[in-house]
Design a protein around this motif. Structure first.
Motif, short mmCIF file in Angstrom:
data_model
loop_
_atom_site.label_atom_id
_atom_site.label_comp_id
_atom_site.label_asym_id
_atom_site.label_seq_id
_atom_site.Cartn_x
_atom_site.Cartn_y
_atom_site.Cartn_z
N GLN A 92 9.31 -8.05 0.99
CA GLN A 92 9.68 -7.01 1.96
C GLN A 92 9.17 -5.64 1.57
N ASP A 93 9.20 -5.33 0.26
CA ASP A 93 8.66 -4.04 -0.17
C ASP A 93 7.90 -4.20 -1.48
N LEU A 94 7.12 -3.16 -1.80
CA LEU A 94 6.21 -3.26 -2.95
C LEU A 94 6.93 -3.52 -4.27
N ASP A 95 8.11 -2.92 -4.43
CA ASP A 95 8.81 -3.14 -5.71
C ASP A 95 9.22 -4.60 -5.87
N GLU A 96 9.57 -5.22 -4.75
CA GLU A 96 9.90 -6.65 -4.83
C GLU A 96 8.65 -7.45 -5.23
N ALA A 97 7.51 -7.11 -4.61
CA ALA A 97 6.26 -7.82 -4.92
C ALA A 97 5.91 -7.64 -6.40
N LEU A 98 6.06 -6.40 -6.89
CA LEU A 98 5.72 -6.14 -8.29
C LEU A 98 6.66 -6.85 -9.24
N GLU A 99 7.93 -6.93 -8.83
CA GLU A 99 8.90 -7.62 -9.69
C GLU A 99 8.53 -9.10 -9.80
N ILE A 100 8.16 -9.70 -8.67
CA ILE A 100 7.75 -11.13 -8.70
C ILE A 100 6.47 -11.26 -9.53
N ALA A 101 5.51 -10.38 -9.27
CA ALA A 101 4.20 -10.48 -9.95
C ALA A 101 4.36 -10.40 -11.46
N ASN A 102 5.21 -9.48 -11.92
CA ASN A 102 5.33 -9.25 -13.37
C ASN A 102 6.30 -10.20 -14.06
N SER A 103 7.07 -10.98 -13.28
CA SER A 103 8.09 -11.82 -13.93
C SER A 103 7.46 -13.11 -14.45
N THR A 104 6.61 -12.96 -15.42
CA THR A 104 5.94 -14.09 -16.05
C THR A 104 5.60 -13.68 -17.48
N PRO A 105 5.60 -14.64 -18.41
CA PRO A 105 5.18 -14.26 -19.77
C PRO A 105 3.68 -13.98 -19.86
N PHE A 106 2.94 -14.30 -18.78
CA PHE A 106 1.48 -14.12 -18.83
C PHE A 106 1.07 -12.76 -18.26
N GLY A 107 -0.09 -12.30 -18.68
CA GLY A 107 -0.56 -11.00 -18.17
C GLY A 107 -2.07 -10.93 -18.17
N LEU A 108 -2.72 -11.97 -17.66
CA LEU A 108 -4.18 -11.98 -17.71
C LEU A 108 -4.77 -11.22 -16.51
N ALA A 109 -4.75 -11.85 -15.32
CA ALA A 109 -5.36 -11.19 -14.15
C ALA A 109 -4.36 -11.07 -13.01
N ALA A 110 -4.56 -10.04 -12.18
CA ALA A 110 -3.76 -9.85 -10.97
C ALA A 110 -4.67 -9.21 -9.93
N TYR A 111 -4.34 -9.44 -8.67
CA TYR A 111 -5.16 -8.92 -7.57
C TYR A 111 -4.24 -8.29 -6.54
N PHE A 112 -4.77 -7.27 -5.83
CA PHE A 112 -4.01 -6.78 -4.68
C PHE A 112 -4.96 -6.28 -3.60
N PHE A 113 -4.45 -6.34 -2.39
CA PHE A 113 -5.24 -5.94 -1.23
C PHE A 113 -4.47 -4.88 -0.46
N THR A 114 -5.09 -3.72 -0.37
CA THR A 114 -4.54 -2.63 0.44
C THR A 114 -5.68 -1.64 0.68
N ASN A 115 -5.62 -0.96 1.82
CA ASN A 115 -6.60 0.10 2.08
C ASN A 115 -5.98 1.48 1.94
N ASP A 116 -4.72 1.50 1.47
CA ASP A 116 -4.03 2.78 1.30
C ASP A 116 -4.11 3.17 -0.17
N TYR A 117 -4.69 4.34 -0.48
CA TYR A 117 -4.92 4.67 -1.89
C TYR A 117 -3.62 4.91 -2.65
N ARG A 118 -2.57 5.41 -1.95
CA ARG A 118 -1.32 5.62 -2.68
C ARG A 118 -0.68 4.27 -3.04
N THR A 119 -0.72 3.35 -2.08
CA THR A 119 -0.18 2.01 -2.36
C THR A 119 -0.97 1.37 -3.50
#
Ligand code: NAP
Length: 466
Positions: free
Chosen positions: A380-407
């Protein structure tokens, strides 16, 4: 009489044995290490421009044999021939890059706190390096280690994965053909645990560089402690893709496919979890379905194949159990999930699969899949997405798609990953530092960072000058 052990290298698309390779005994490996160690002084003394010439010659021979090498790679790994051709270029690009970097191993001087003194810092090779590499990129994972090691003045010995030793053997032959002395760059074969222990026990090996799974990487670090070896670890990943509300959906779909289905999803940086803003979930998954259903599955030697077999039964069973577990926990199959395989002939194909409404409790949302399956969940919001993305012991690669520079800036600042693609599903390059945070590894490969782990810093303080 002691029977010679051998590895039967099989084509994962047909189960046929392509060639058999001799397993090196403990004595063979120790003798190779001794040779590599003895060659160290002469190799490290060769001036940088000559090392660069030899490395460039190696790259040139690889390019001249590109199609043969790619064919061997496809035969033993199953990947589509177009991808093998691309990997040959990618593998050679590391050699080209470090052929240049060897000329830039600068030291420095530091202003001293007395007229009587001079301080000089220089860089020296760490010593003999042992590498252990995986089957998913049999060419590039080797050259990404060998090229900086040789450029730094180290000697090098590699053990490739039992599934794919042929590409590595060929590459090492090409290095010798280029004029790099045989004892300077060597290959040994055998089961990982056995060879790994000979490497880590040896006092002559000063560095272990490994690409593979996190549990094996941890074991190698522990085994390297007694001899205080340098270690570089490129380990597992669990990459998220975040598709923001304002993203270019067509671009995100294309890049997701490029990231996820390359090498049948068997890459450490390929997307493992797709997090899509709830407002665009249906449009995104419909577009993804249409394109994924068009992917051609087959033998990698067929020109139109886009997705080959998975490497072996163990990998196949893990993928199927993750799909079943996700469906049991409420996921909807958008497309795929069918297979064709033959346990006796030992070939295993999984058709590109998209799952929707995947629960966060599913194993596929928590562990690396290493297969052509993409689970989608919404946020629903970016903080939720980031919380899901980071909730892993791994930290190799991540991707995101947005055309908004602040986002984009906000997501970038808050992702805990070593490699990040913004509107880009293919970030790997010889000139950029590749590697992970947390349990995805230690150190970086590629770029100016990639040669540092093969160098020691030597500090000279000269006194009594005046
Ligand atoms: P793996 O089991 O760790 O095998 C990788 C290599 O390690 C093979 O050469 C293997 O040899 C050897 N090995 C196995 N057990 C060993 C031990 N106890 N001691 C020393 N060496 C040992 O990994 P995999 O499952 O085949 O490969 C896929 C993994 O590699 C994934 O987790 C993936 O994410 C990771 N990977 C990471 C990167 C990166 O750059 N971060 C790139 C590609 C792959 P044998 O197979 O011959 O026994």
């Amino acid at each position: 009489m002691i029977k010679t052990r051998q590895i039967d290298v099989k084509n994962p698309a047909t189960g046929e044995v392509i060639e058999s390779v001799k397993v090196d005994s403990k004595e063979d490996i120790e003798s190779a290490i001794l040779k590599g160690h003895s060659a160290l002084k002469a190799w490290s003394s060769i001036h940088a421009h000559e090392k660069a010439r030899l490395l460039k010659k190696w790259s040139e021979i690889i390019h001249n044999n590109k199609s043969d090498l790619a064919r061997i790679m496809t035969l033993e790994s199953g990947k589509p021939i177009s991808e093998s051709l691309g990997e040959v270029d990618y593998a050679a690009s590391y050699i080209d890059w470090y052929a240049e970097e060897t000329k830039r191993l600068y030291g420095r001087t530091i202003p001293a706190n007395s007229e009587n003194k001079k301080i000089v810092i220089s860089k020296k090779p760490v010593g003999m390096v042992a590498a252990i590499t995986p089957w998913n990129f049999p060419a590039a994972m080797m050259t990404r280690k060998a090229a900086p090691a040789l450029a730094a003045g180290c000697t090098f010995i590699v053990k490739p994965a039992e599934e794919t030793p042929l590409t590595t053997i060929k590459l090492i032959d090409f290095a010798h053909e280029a004029g790099i002395p045989e004892d300077v760059v060597q290959c040994v074969n055998g089961p990982g645990k056995e060879v790994g222990e000979v490497f880590t026990d040896s006092k002559l090996i000063r560095k272990i560089t490994f690409t593979g799974s996190t549990p094996v990487g941890k074991q190698l670090i522990k085994n390297s402690a007694d001899t205080m070896k340098h270690v570089s670890m490129e380990l597992g990943g669990h990459a998220p893709i975040i598709v923001a509300e304002d993203a270019d959906i067509d671009l995100a779909v294309d890049q997701t496919i490029a990231s996820k289905f390359r090498n049948a999803g068997q890459t450490c940086i390929c997307a493992n979890r797709l997090l899509v803003h709830e407002s665009i979930l249906e449009e995104f998954s419909n577009k993804l379905k249409t394109k994924v259903e068009q992917l051609k599955v087959g033998n990698g030697l067929d020109d139109d194949t886009q997705v080959g077999p998975v490497i072996n039964e163990k990998g196949f069973n893990k993928i199927i159990s993750q799909i079943n577990d996700a469906v049991d926990k409420g996921a909807e199959v958008v497309c795929g999930s069918n297979t064709h395989s033959d346990t006796e002939k030992e070939y295993f194909f999984v058709h590109p699969t998209v799952l929707k409404y995947v629960s966060r409790e599913s194993s596929i949302m928590q562990e690396e899949t290493f297969g052509p399956v993409i689970p989608i969940t919404s946020f629903q919001d970016l903080d939720e997405a980031l919380e899901i993305a980071n909730s892993t012991p791994f930290g190799l690669a991540a991707y995101f798609f947005t055309n908004d520079y602040r986002t984009g800036n906000y997501i970038h600042d808050n992702l805990e990953f070593g490699i990040i693609g913004w509107n880009d599903g293919a970030p790997s390059a010889a000139h950029a530092p590749f590697g992970g945070m947390k349990e995805s590894g230690l150190g970086r490969e590629g770029g100016v960072e990639g040669i540092e782990p093969y160098l020691e810093t030597k500090y000279l303080s000269i006194g009594n000058l005046s």
